[in-house]
Scaffold this motif. Sequence first.
Motif, PDB file in Angstrom:
ATOM      1  N   TRP A 149       0.837  -1.205   0.000  1.00  0.00           N
ATOM      2  CA  TRP A 149       0.000   0.000   0.000  1.00  0.00           C
ATOM      3  C   TRP A 149       0.866   1.248   0.000  1.00  0.00           C
ATOM      4  O   TRP A 149       0.612   2.213  -0.730  1.00  0.00           O
ATOM      5  N   ALA A 163       1.028   4.142  -2.813  1.00  0.00           N
ATOM      6  CA  ALA A 163       0.739   5.537  -2.477  1.00  0.00           C
ATOM      7  C   ALA A 163       1.867   6.464  -2.897  1.00  0.00           C
ATOM      8  O   ALA A 163       1.630   7.607  -3.317  1.00  0.00           O
ATOM      9  N   ASP A 190      -9.462   3.538   3.770  1.00  0.00           N
ATOM     10  CA  ASP A 190      -8.679   3.660   2.540  1.00  0.00           C
ATOM     11  C   ASP A 190      -9.267   2.795   1.433  1.00  0.00           C
ATOM     12  O   ASP A 190      -9.343   3.212   0.267  1.00  0.00           O
ATOM     13  N   ARG A 240      -7.565  -1.503   6.742  1.00  0.00           N
ATOM     14  CA  ARG A 240      -7.655  -0.134   6.235  1.00  0.00           C
ATOM     15  C   ARG A 240      -9.025   0.089   5.579  1.00  0.00           C
ATOM     16  O   ARG A 240      -9.127   0.396   4.395  1.00  0.00           O
TER      17      ARG A 240
END
Length: 557
Positions: free
Chosen positions: A460, A464, A487, A484
Amino acid sequence: MGGLTEANLKALAGPRSFERGLGYLDAVSGVEVGDGWVTATVHGTERYKVELTLDGPGGPTGVCDCPYGLEGNFCKHLVALGLTVLAQRGSLPRQREAARSRARDVDAWLSGLSHGELLALVGELIGEDRQLRRRLELRAASARGDLAEVRARVGELLDIGPFARYGYVEYADARAFADQAGQAVSAIGALIGSGRATEAITLAREAMLLLAEAVESVDDSDGWLGQVGAGLADAHLDACCAARPDPEGLARWLVGQVLGNFDGIIDIDPLDYEDVLGERGMTVLRESATEAWRGRRTGWAEKHLMEHLAKAGGDVDAVVAVHAADLAANGHTHLVIARELDTAGRHDEALRWAERGMREAQDLAAVDTALVDHLCERYVQADRLADAVVLRRDHFGARRSLLAYQRLRAAAHAADRWPAEREGALALLRADAVRRQQGRYDGPVLVDALLDDKDVEAAWQAAASSGADDRQWLTLADQARSNRPADALGVYQRFVEPLTKQTGNTVYEQLVSLLLSIRDCHRSLGRPDEFTAYVTALRTTQKRKRNLMRLMDERGL
């Protein structure tokens, strides 16, 4: 009806063809039942002639002149005919007995005719059927050994003129031309039967040349002329077996044929002629093949013939020499040689050739992956685990694909060296992610590698910071949803919006799948009311899409 059952049809055709055959039951017409066989026409892309043999020694069999059936497969058209026969099983015994009775009646009637009456009957049939007349005239010329007449007629049979429009035989006319050309095979066979095998050899070769010339101007998509070519090849072999021509001349002709005289339409294997050639002819055959190969070592046909003869003679060194004379830059030829030597039990030499292939590869990124796999397998078998890791590391450094990463990981795990190797591999992938060397529509391999390692948090963070493609983001959201949820929710909602502007059941399936994931995220966040409001608003804007509404109802959305 013997062994004809629905289960047998499914076993003969396979599940896929059987299921497709169910859709052709209404396309079966003109069913004719004989004693042990059933024929019909099945309307598919074209009209196909289909025949089932009910009482074969191995159970039911069938032939169909569709492209799939011509390859020897039990096709959907045969399934359709078989199911049609099964639907009429009650009347089948009576129909078969009627066919036997009709055949007996015809035999009895013909047996009672005088010689003159039989001639008159044949004359009547010839007058009504021009094709039958031409076939019988050709057989008569062959039987009396009239080579000039047979040659002239064979030339006519292989002339595309009557079938060609603007000098080319279209697909719709190719079958008719092939049927006519096939009569040339029968004529040559009759010539052999009349004791003129030597002349038949000459005529077969002339016919092959005519066919090779004709095929250039015929749309032979279904391979009809290939069947004619196979028939001519068989007739030539039969003629040679009967006439025993000069073995040296035959050997040279065979080499010329294999090296391209007939442009692939006539497939002749010189080794089929071994008995005719004898020791002297086989020697000339090998010498002629070798001479042709030395003159053109990179020619595919020359290499193939040399390899074929060498393998037949068990000469591994000759096989190696053929391949070694034209080594591919990506190491594939080295691999071929290594496998040949392994098969011969010469494992040390095989290993050296495989290693040489890696050394001589001009571009490690383009090296044949099968060579890398082969060499690593040999290293593992020899307990050279460290060498396998080095090879995988070097290959990954050049390729930097997910597959190369997975192979490096497997080798390093086996050698108990994965943590250190992983650190170095990920460093390369991070550098790539910064430079974005991947294709425009591909996300960084770094993200896929971390996901494959089950390191979702690191994946992740990499996505990102360096970006990811749509597939990677959805995979990340699926795998990170429990830890998450907020997210993941953002990812899912981002993909919903463009789908709402599209239509189609596939789109609706994707949309509903995303909504189910969004619901899970809201539940994890303790905000079910927000999801209810979200779905209500979506239903309001999408209410005209009835299939979508139905699918949402079925999934409880």
